[in-house]
Design a protein around this motif. Structure first.
Motif, short mmCIF file in Angstrom:
data_model
loop_
_atom_site.label_atom_id
_atom_site.label_comp_id
_atom_site.label_asym_id
_atom_site.label_seq_id
_atom_site.Cartn_x
_atom_site.Cartn_y
_atom_site.Cartn_z
N LEU A 1 -8.91 5.06 -8.08
CA LEU A 1 -7.76 4.40 -7.46
C LEU A 1 -7.64 2.98 -8.02
O LEU A 1 -7.64 2.79 -9.23
CB LEU A 1 -7.91 4.43 -5.94
CG LEU A 1 -8.03 5.82 -5.31
CD1 LEU A 1 -8.32 5.73 -3.82
CD2 LEU A 1 -6.78 6.64 -5.56
N GLY B 1 -10.57 6.41 -0.66
CA GLY B 1 -11.04 5.24 -1.40
C GLY B 1 -12.30 4.66 -0.79
O GLY B 1 -13.30 4.40 -1.49
N LEU C 1 -9.94 0.71 -7.24
CA LEU C 1 -11.23 0.18 -6.80
C LEU C 1 -12.24 0.02 -7.93
O LEU C 1 -13.32 -0.51 -7.70
CB LEU C 1 -11.81 1.10 -5.71
CG LEU C 1 -10.90 1.30 -4.50
CD1 LEU C 1 -11.45 2.38 -3.58
CD2 LEU C 1 -10.72 0.00 -3.74
N PRO D 1 -5.45 2.00 -2.93
CA PRO D 1 -5.01 2.38 -1.59
C PRO D 1 -4.09 1.32 -0.99
O PRO D 1 -3.65 0.41 -1.71
CB PRO D 1 -6.32 2.48 -0.82
CG PRO D 1 -7.24 1.54 -1.52
CD PRO D 1 -6.85 1.60 -2.96
N THR E 1 -5.87 9.95 -0.13
CA THR E 1 -5.53 8.54 0.05
C THR E 1 -4.83 8.34 1.38
O THR E 1 -4.04 9.19 1.80
CB THR E 1 -4.62 8.05 -1.09
OG1 THR E 1 -3.45 8.86 -1.15
CG2 THR E 1 -5.34 8.05 -2.40
#
Length: 520
Positions: free
Chosen positions: A104, A54, A106, A356, A50
């Motif tokens: 993450l 991502g 996302l 992120p 990270t």
């Protein structure tokens, strides 16, 4: 050589360009890659993990890369053991596995989730010296519900909706059983599974094999360590705190449960009383007893308090000492919220942990300015320090799981630990919290600088490994006494377990202290 490589890396225009450069280097010149990673870990980490990973996961099928991990696809069920036996390395001790459903902040990235396993597995080497050849990234491809991916001609995963129910469980179970049959001992890290599977799978397998969920337990460990370190700066105890979480998923409730365990084990409360120090906001508002639409993992934190619709109202009513963001909602900690925390507390604790960077609840600059510099801050993604007049620098703390999970995993590997109870994460959090110097605390740092992560990991490996053996969870390695005999006399302040752990760490292919795989 590493100086030249570092210059080449820095010359790349974007973080993704740097990510691709490092992947190519790992493929074509593995020794040079690990020299660079281990000598310049703090600079390299944001590009192999990270926040850059991502974007890499989102674009995984379109990137000019060769997959480094093992895909186990639902359509190949029945042959998982054969695929494992065909893996180039036949001595594996650490596996990071994802199903790509909650990468993450996302969401469902399907087979692109492989990027998270590939990135995360590197941290075992970069942060705790586990030999890279002992580590394997895995992605269980069970389909995806991401319509954009399903419609993408370049998508490399299965073109089907995600398996659910028993069909999904059968895939995971075959993976676990095949892995156990293939390897006499292996540590499994569950990574970025969605809430509805993450808790359930952890509960199902935590007593059957040596495993943990990093999003639940690793995040809880590093966050509790940050909180305990912050309390050293405030001069107050955990018992005096009220924690408000913005977000009530696996990360948040995992932190809440570890805080409750700490209050139970160290302050004499019951687990239920410990949970009463933790309050949660979800997408509907404050989690409280009057609501009848709560998921199972939220119910222990549904306290008898008035419902609050929004965060600022909850802050004003609950008067928290610490605000923890696990929502993946950018900007959720508004100026009004930050200023209210500053009015309520001399040293407000504000942790925007979402990854992120684009998902962070606030930036370091926003938290610093909104509290007139009094904030105790930790974030999931890195931020730049702030330099004031007279050259005084205030540093943000990155609440990076890499401080804890690689060391816990390495201790488990060294002791052949059977399973990992919650007390291990409490012990590691407490140990890490006391490693920060007073000078570092004054500068805003809640953890030692990441450049010292090998030293941090060595101490954590020692603490955790000794506990595992004492509790009968693992056993003392067969070569423990012979290694210690070779290490005599021990360096001042170094315990026997720390000396042993350091002797097993991989320092890079050019280091004379790094021995063959057999030594691990």
């Amino acid at each position: 050589m590493t100086t030249m490589l570092l210059q080449q890396l820095r010359a790349r225009a974007t973080p993704l360009d740097k990510y691709l450069f490092l992947r190519d280097l790992q493929r074509d010149a593995e020794d040079q890659f690990y020299q660079l990673l281990l000598r310049h870990t703090e600079e390299i980490l944001p590009y192999v993990y990270t926040p850059t990973v991502g974007e890499a996961c989102q674009r995984y099928s379109h990137l000019p890369i060769s997959t480094r991990g093992l895909y186990l696809r639902a359509t190949e069920a029945g042959s998982f053991l054969d695929k494992l036996r065909a893996w180039p390395q036949q001595i594996i001790r650490v596996v990071v596995v994802t199903d790509g459903e909650r990468i993450l902040g996302l969401g469902d990235l399907g087979a692109g989730g492989m990027g998270i396993s590939e990135g995360k597995i590197l941290l075992y080497t970069a942060a705790a010296g586990v030999h890279p050849h002992l580590c394997m990234p895995v992605c269980l491809d069970v389909g995806t519900n991401n319509q954009q991916l399903l419609a993408d001609p370049a998508y490399k995963g299965l073109r089907q909706k995600r398996l659910t129910g028993q069909a999904y469980d059968d895939v995971v179970d075959e993976f676990v059983r095949a892995l156990q049959q293939w390897q006499p001992y292996v540590l499994v890290q569950f990574e970025d599974f969605a809430n509805h599977n993450a808790f359930r799978l952890l509960e199902r397998y935590r007593e059957q094999l040596c495993c943990f969920n990093d999003d639940i337990q690793g995040t809880a460990c590093i966050t509790l360590a940050g909180l305990l370190s912050a309390l050293r700066a405030t001069g107050t105890s955990l018992l005096q705190q009220r924690f408000l979480f913005y977000g009530a998923g696996e990360a948040g409730t995992g932190i809440g449960e570890l805080i409750a365990l700490a209050l139970q084990e160290r302050h004499g409360l019951t687990r239920e009383q410990g949970r009463e120090h933790c309050f949660f906001m979800d997408s509907q508002g404050l989690v409280c007893a009057s609501r009848n639409n709560l998921q199972h993992h939220k119910l222990p934190f549904a306290h008898d308090v008035p419902f609050q619709r929004d965060l600022i109202s909850a802050v004003r009513h609950l008067r928290p000492t610490a605000l923890i963001g696990v929502s993946t909602i950018h900007g959720a900690f508004s100026a009004d919220v930050i200023q209210e925390m500053a009015q309520l507390n001399d040293r407000p604790i504000i942790f925007p942990l979402s990854n992120p960077t684009s998902m962070a609840e606030c930036t370091f600059k926003e938290a610093f300015r909104g509290t007139a510099g009094r904030v105790l801050f930790a974030s999931g993604s890195p931020f730049q320090p702030i330099t004031l007049r007279r050259g005084v620098v205030h540093y943000p703390t990155q609440s990076n799981n890499a401080y804890v999970f690689p060391a816990i995993g390495h201790a488990a590997v060294l002791t052949a630990c059977s399973h990992i109870p919650e007390e291990v994460f409490l012990l590691a959090a407490e140990a890490l919290a006391h490693m920060t110097t007073l000078e570092e605390l004054d500068q805003g740092l809640l953890f030692p600088r990441f450049t010292h992560v090998f030293d941090v990991s060595a101490e954590l490996v020692a603490v955790v490994a000794q506990y595992m053996v004492q509790q009968g969870l693992g056993k003392q390695p067969a070569d423990f006494e012979s290694v210690l005999a070779a290490e005599q006399p021990l360096r001042a302040g170094r315990t026997a377990w720390e000396a042993y752990g350091r002797s097993k760490m991989f320092y890079g292919p050019d280091d004379s202290t790094s021995g063959p795989l057999a030594k691990l």
